[in-house]
Every structure is written in structure tokens, then in C-alpha cells.
Write an enzyme that holds these catalytic residues in place. Structure first.
Site, PDB file in Angstrom:
ATOM      1  CD  GLN A   1      -3.303  -0.663  -0.132  1.00  0.00           C
ATOM      2  OE1 GLN A   1      -3.171   0.732  -0.418  1.00  0.00           O
ATOM      3  NE2 GLN A   1      -3.809  -1.626  -0.717  1.00  0.00           N
ATOM      4  CB  SER A   2       4.198   1.889  -1.570  1.00  0.00           C
ATOM      5  OG  SER A   2       4.897   2.891  -1.752  1.00  0.00           O
TER       6      SER A   2
END
Length: 346
Positions: free
Chosen positions: A83-84
């Protein structure tokens, strides 16, 4: 606005940028301030910079993509958590500038939740047309970079011209330069509003935002304390990382480092139980932000930093100010829905 032509900023004006970063709002959080006893809370809204849900990585990527364009790259690669925010905004820059984008998603959080795997930033990555790759480890920066280089080598055999944005130390901290500009904007806003600032709170993960902002503040003559709230590792290790990043910035700019060891403050009080996980003070910060200011905070970065900012504000008087650097991360709210049940039920 305050000039960037000072000795400690050396070659900053010579560094190529993509020209997509923009100045962001600076605003009082009056309802949140009134709900607490202590200093007035202000926010630097880097979540509102207009690029694919925004966030601090816009300022950083402006310099990485400036270098990529200067080298004639047609493809950009980066590595980060599933989930960068960095990966999401890298894909956004690539789409905007007509480059191919490859994202390597690392396993930093032990979650098999379909929302975590498919929603939030991952959904946006796919909408933006990025090529997704998986890396099975989450705490192996050198290994992640090496695997990214292997992907780049394969792309070269196919005639592409890749530019790699590395995660580990040992590479020029181009991204940190974007937060020198943020420091200048914050100092101009402090002067405009005639604030007596007791402290500034910023999330501290990879270190580029924290180090770049602190370097900018000291280079521009400000002695306001800046604390980085840890989101990925303990305070001691993070302090060493930020000190090293500040030295790297000075080397990149060909300037004398204005940051002293005592300037580097790190706090891991709100970090536990770990990266991408949540605790009660962070739940409280996320709930208060939403229900007093309609301010969206995520459990990975900004929720932890706001917990720190609230704690700082509680130690000061109402005539003083605490500034919260809002680094974005809004799409992650949808991916971390299962973690936020305590917020929703309260």
C-alpha cells in the site's frame, strides 16, 4: 517568499525537477485545537497537492523524475510496501509525463485481507497503468533494490531506458530536496500568521521527508524543534538514519551540513505494534481528525504523527502553536478498513 539562495543550500537551484510539485495550503485546525487543552494546531496540507490523491511523495518524485527526464529515461522503477504512497505517486508522475512505470510491492504487513491486496493504493496503481511486481520480504532494503535492478536489467534487454528510484541508503537523496521547499513554505506561513511555534511534527519512515524538511529549516535559519514520529523502526535507529540522510543532502548540494546531531529528534512512542499497525492513541487521533475537522488520517503515517502532534500540543499553552506536516496517504484508508473498526465503533 524567503530566498533559497543561501550557502547551506549549495547547488539546489541547479538540480533538475519535473516541475509538477506545487505549494500546498497551511491552515489552522480550530475545532481540533478547541477539543484539546494546549497549543493551537496548524497543518501543512501536503495531502492537497492535486496529484492522484496527493501526499509528500509528490515533492520527492519531482526531483527523481527531473533526473530521469534529464537522463532520457522512458521507464521508471520504484519499490515500496503493497500500500505504498510512493509507488502510487510514482505511477501518477509516469502517467502524467508519458513514461512506463514498474512498481515492486514488498510484503511489509502480514495481511491477506482482499481490501489490502486489491483496494486503496493498489487499485490506483492499476488505474494509472503501472506494471506490478511482487517482492516476498518487507525488511530487506538492499535486497529489494537489488531485485529492482534485476527488473531494470531485463527491461534494458528489451530496449527500454529505465531509471531506478532506490530505497536503501547509499544513493543520492534527491527526494529529500523537495522538502527543503516545504520548509521554506512553512517558514513563510509562520511569518504571515505571526505564530510562536513550539514544535513541528512530521512522520519519519524512509527519512527523506523528515531529513529534507529539517535540513531546510536549519539551512534557512530556523531553530524550531522538529520531531520525526517513527512509522517503520525504533527511535534510535531512525535517528542515525536521519543524521546520515542530512549529511548525504549536504554532500549532494556541495554544502556544509547545517543540521547538528542534537537537532535530530525521533519519537517511537506511537509506533507500536509496528509498521502498518495501529494502537489506541492513533485510533483516537484518526477519529478526532475526522470528527472535528473532516481531516482524513491513515493508520500508517499521518495517524501516528497526529498522535504525536496532539501530545506535543498538550504540553504547551494556547498562545503557542504546534504544526503538523500532513503527508497524505488517504487511499490507504480503504485498504486498512479492518484495522479501523475501533475508530468506526467509538
Amino acid at each position: 517568499m524567503m530566498s533559497l539562495d543561501v550557502p547551506a543550500l549549495g547547488r539546489l537551484s541547479e538540480m533538475p525537477s519535473a516541475g509538477l510539485a506545487r505549494q500546498t495550503p497551511f491552515e489552522l485546525l480550530p475545532n481540533l485545537s478547541r477539543s484539546q487543552r494546549g497549543a493551537a494546531l496548524w497543518a501543512k496540507r501536503d495531502d492537497m497537492d492535486g496529484m492522484a490523491f496527493g501526499g509528500n511523495k509528490v515533492r520527492q518524485l519531482d526531483y527523481y523524475f527531473g533526473a530521469a527526464l534529464a537522463e532520457g529515461a522512458d521507464t521508471v522503477l520504484i519499490t515500496g510496501a503493497v500500500q505504498s504512497n510512493f509507488c502510487r505517486l510514482c505511477a501518477a508522475f509516469a502517467a502524467k509525463l508519458g513514461l512506463e512505470c514498474h512498481l515492486q510491492l514488498e510484503e511489509r504487513v502480514a495481511k491477506n485481507d482482499p481490501l489490502y491486496r486489491e483496494s486503496g493504493n493498489v487499485l490506483v496503481d492499476r488505474l494509472l497503468g503501472a506494471h506490478l511486481h511482487s517482492y516476498p520480504h518487507g525488511e530487506d532494503e538492499a535486497g529489494a533494490d537489488a531485485n529492482l535492478e534485476a527488473i531494470a536489467d531485463d527491461l534494458r534487454t528489451r530496449g527500454r531506458r529505465p531509471y531506478v528510484i532506490h530505497l536503501a541508503a547509499g544513493h543520492p537523496p534527491l527526494g529529500a530536496l523537495g522538502y527543503i521547499h516545504c520548509a521554506r513554505e512553512v517558514l513563510a506561513a509562520i511569518a504571515q500568521h505571526n505564530l510562536d511555534v513550539a514544535h513541528i511534527a512530521v512522520p519519519s519512515g524512509s527519512g527523506s521527508t523528515h531529513a529534507g524538511f529539517l535540513y531546510g529549516m536549519r539551512a534557512l535559519g530556523s531553530e524550531i524543534p522538529v520531531t520525526g514520529y517513527c512509522v517503520r523502526r525504533g527511535a534510535g535507529i531512525q535517528k542515525q538514519r536521519i543524521e546520515a540522510r542530512c549529511a548525504d543532502i549536504a554532500a549532494l548540494l556541495g554544502a556544509e551540513n547545517p543540521v547538528r546531531p542534537e537537532d535530530v529528534r525521533t519519537n517511537d512512542r506511537f509506533f507500536g505494534p509496528g509498521y502498518g499497525l495501529i494502537n489506541l492513541p492513533v485510533e483516537r487521533a484518526i477519529r478526532l481528525g475526522a470528527r472535528t475537522e473532516a481531516l482524513m488520517l491513515d493508520p500508517v503515517y499521518t495517524g501516528k504523527c497526529m498522535a504525536g502532534a496532539l501530545n506535543l500540543a498538550g504540553t504547551e499553552t494556547p498562545d503557542r502553536a504546534v504544526i503538523f506536516i500532513h503527508t497524505g496517504g488517504t487511499p490507504a484508508l480503504f485498504a486498512y478498513a479492518s484495522l479501523l473498526e475501533g475508530v468506526l465503533d467509538a
